[in-house]
Write a protein that holds these residues in place. Structure first.
Motif, PDB file in Angstrom:
ATOM      1  N   GLN A   1       0.376  -1.028   0.099  1.00 62.88           N
ATOM      2  CA  GLN A   1      -0.309   0.038  -0.189  1.00 62.88           C
ATOM      3  C   GLN A   1       0.688   1.098   0.019  1.00 62.88           C
ATOM      4  N   ARG A   2       0.647   1.958  -0.991  1.00 63.71           N
ATOM      5  CA  ARG A   2       1.346   3.235  -0.968  1.00 63.71           C
ATOM      6  C   ARG A   2       0.777   3.888   0.000  1.00 63.71           C
ATOM      7  N   GLN A   3      -0.062   4.511   0.816  1.00 66.94           N
ATOM      8  CA  GLN A   3       0.059   5.245   1.794  1.00 66.94           C
ATOM      9  C   GLN A   3      -0.344   4.953   3.212  1.00 66.94           C
TER      10      GLN A   3
ATOM     11  N   VAL B   1     -12.105  13.874  -2.078  1.00 70.82           N
ATOM     12  CA  VAL B   1     -11.766  13.096  -1.269  1.00 70.82           C
ATOM     13  C   VAL B   1     -10.192  13.707  -0.756  1.00 70.82           C
ATOM     14  N   ILE B   2     -10.323  13.531   0.278  1.00 70.55           N
ATOM     15  CA  ILE B   2      -9.167  13.794   0.781  1.00 70.55           C
ATOM     16  C   ILE B   2      -8.539  12.767   1.818  1.00 70.55           C
TER      17      ILE B   2
ATOM     18  N   GLU C   1      -7.092  13.178  -3.527  1.00 73.09           N
ATOM     19  CA  GLU C   1      -7.824  11.830  -3.946  1.00 73.09           C
ATOM     20  C   GLU C   1      -6.791  10.245  -3.349  1.00 73.09           C
ATOM     21  N   PRO C   2      -6.641   9.982  -2.129  1.00 71.72           N
ATOM     22  CA  PRO C   2      -5.998   9.121  -2.080  1.00 71.72           C
ATOM     23  C   PRO C   2      -6.129   8.036  -2.269  1.00 71.72           C
ATOM     24  N   ASP C   3      -4.735   7.206  -2.434  1.00 66.52           N
ATOM     25  CA  ASP C   3      -5.112   5.682  -2.783  1.00 66.52           C
ATOM     26  C   ASP C   3      -5.536   4.779  -1.971  1.00 66.52           C
ATOM     27  N   ILE C   4      -6.465   4.650  -0.579  1.00 67.45           N
ATOM     28  CA  ILE C   4      -6.931   3.788   0.148  1.00 67.45           C
ATOM     29  C   ILE C   4      -8.283   3.406   0.210  1.00 67.45           C
ATOM     30  N   GLN C   5      -8.419   2.483   1.305  1.00 68.67           N
ATOM     31  CA  GLN C   5      -9.750   1.815   0.848  1.00 68.67           C
ATOM     32  C   GLN C   5     -10.755   2.707   1.454  1.00 68.67           C
ATOM     33  N   HIS C   6     -10.460   3.203   2.528  1.00 65.24           N
ATOM     34  CA  HIS C   6     -11.038   4.450   3.339  1.00 65.24           C
ATOM     35  C   HIS C   6     -11.554   5.822   2.062  1.00 65.24           C
ATOM     36  N   ALA C   7     -11.039   6.081   1.309  1.00 66.72           N
ATOM     37  CA  ALA C   7     -11.191   6.731   0.459  1.00 66.72           C
ATOM     38  C   ALA C   7     -11.922   6.174  -0.134  1.00 66.72           C
ATOM     39  N   ALA C   8     -12.069   5.231  -1.046  1.00 66.84           N
ATOM     40  CA  ALA C   8     -12.992   4.532  -1.626  1.00 66.84           C
ATOM     41  C   ALA C   8     -14.764   4.263  -1.240  1.00 66.84           C
TER      42      ALA C   8
END
Length: 324
Positions: free
Chosen positions: A15-17, A93-94, A120-127
């Motif tokens: 996971q990148r972040q 989304v931040i 626009e983070p690439d994380i599950q919570h953001a999705a």
């Protein structure tokens, strides 16, 4: 001796972040001054303002509001360069790492020193937040008590009689911008106190400006003060949009447009025409002011957001349902 270089296969397992995100509805259970990671969609963006610190220095601040799939909303205060340069609209989304929790005016967050904001983070919570935002009906519970009362939805025809008291009146109107006055569009300001400065002899240069408030020579910074007309189904109204509101409407910052018009005299006309005939929900501050010994109603754009027709339709259906 020969060397061969092979590209490493990225299986996507790393996971990148990494954020230890907390849902916004749980923030009220956290102690004041504790640090937290949150992820939400931007629902409101307020204007940036300058405050004076205890050390006598100027500091920019900007409140924005975040909501997530827990159905709660909280105010997050941005500071310094982040506050001044913020250009992300509602619906973005931040994820914030290291926000400080405050219990002033309910529950609020502040971007502490060392905190980071990822857009626009690439994380599950953001999705999960994105999926919720596309389906939700616009109803959220705010954990932060508003410093300014919520503006009721009105029409321009209801402006008559407003703004005559000691305090201004606020109203929310759904409008279409029909005209933007191309000149004048800005004033040259001090980069420190934002007050108007005396420009140098070269009108095509921002160098050598004199700020009487700071008592020093500075490089000026153009800031918008735009006059425009907007219409709803009951009529039209002249409005004033200052720097942040005008930047959102025009889609370009004042210093950039100022520099561009030096090279292309048509760029202002092109920019203002392109910004017209778009739908907005705007919050207007209405107050009578004395101009040339005559009282006139001045309407200033406090907040603006492009109309999300899906959300707006659901809001109107909810209003109609009250009459059934």
């Amino acid at each position: 001796y020969q060397r061969r270089v092979h590209g490493a296969h990225d299986g996507g397992a790393i996971q990148r972040q990494k954020f230890h995100t907390q849902t916004i509805s749980k923030l009220s259970e956290m102690a004041a001054s504790s640090m937290v990671d949150v992820c939400g969609v931007v629902t409101e963006v307020s204007a940036a303002t300058s405050i004076t610190t205890r050390n006598g220095e100027s500091l920019m601040k900007r409140p924005i509001c975040l909501a997530d799939h827990s159905g709660a909303q909280v105010e997050l205060t941005l500071w310094g360069a982040t506050a001044e340069s913020w250009s992300h609209p509602t619906g973005t989304v931040i994820a914030v790492r290291g926000a400080r929790v405050s219990h002033f005016a309910g529950v609020s967050l502040s971007l502490s020193q060392g905190a980071t904001v990822t857009v626009e983070p690439d994380i599950q919570h953001a999705a999960a937040v994105r999926e919720w935002w596309t389906k939700q009906d616009g109803q959220v519970i705010s954990l932060t008590k508003p410093m300014m009362p919520a503006a009721p939805t009105r029409t321009f025809s209801e402006l008559a009689g407003m703004g005559q008291g000691e305090k201004p009146d606020y109203l929310r109107v759904r409008v279409v911008i029909t005209y933007i006055k191309p000149d004048p569009m800005w004033y040259i300001s001090c980069p420190h106190c934002q007050k108007k400065v005396q420009t140098g002899p070269d009108q095509n240069s921002l160098a050598g400006c004199r700020c009487e408030n700071c008592d020093k020579t500075v490089e000026g910074r153009p800031r918008y003060i735009v006059s425009l007309t907007a219409s709803d189904h009951t009529g039209s109204q002249w409005l004033t949009a200052f720097d942040d509101a005008a930047t959102a409407i025009l889609g370009v910052k004042a210093p950039d447009l100022w520099a561009a018009q030096l090279q292309n005299s048509d760029v202002i006309s092109q920019t203002t025409k392109a910004a017209c005939f778009k739908h907005y929900n705007i919050t207007v501050r209405a107050k009578e002011e004395l101009q040339m010994d005559e009282k006139k109603l001045r309407c200033v754009v406090q907040r603006q957001e492009r109309v999300a027709f899906n959300t707006e339709s659901k809001r109107l259906l909810a209003e109609i349902a009250k009459y059934s």
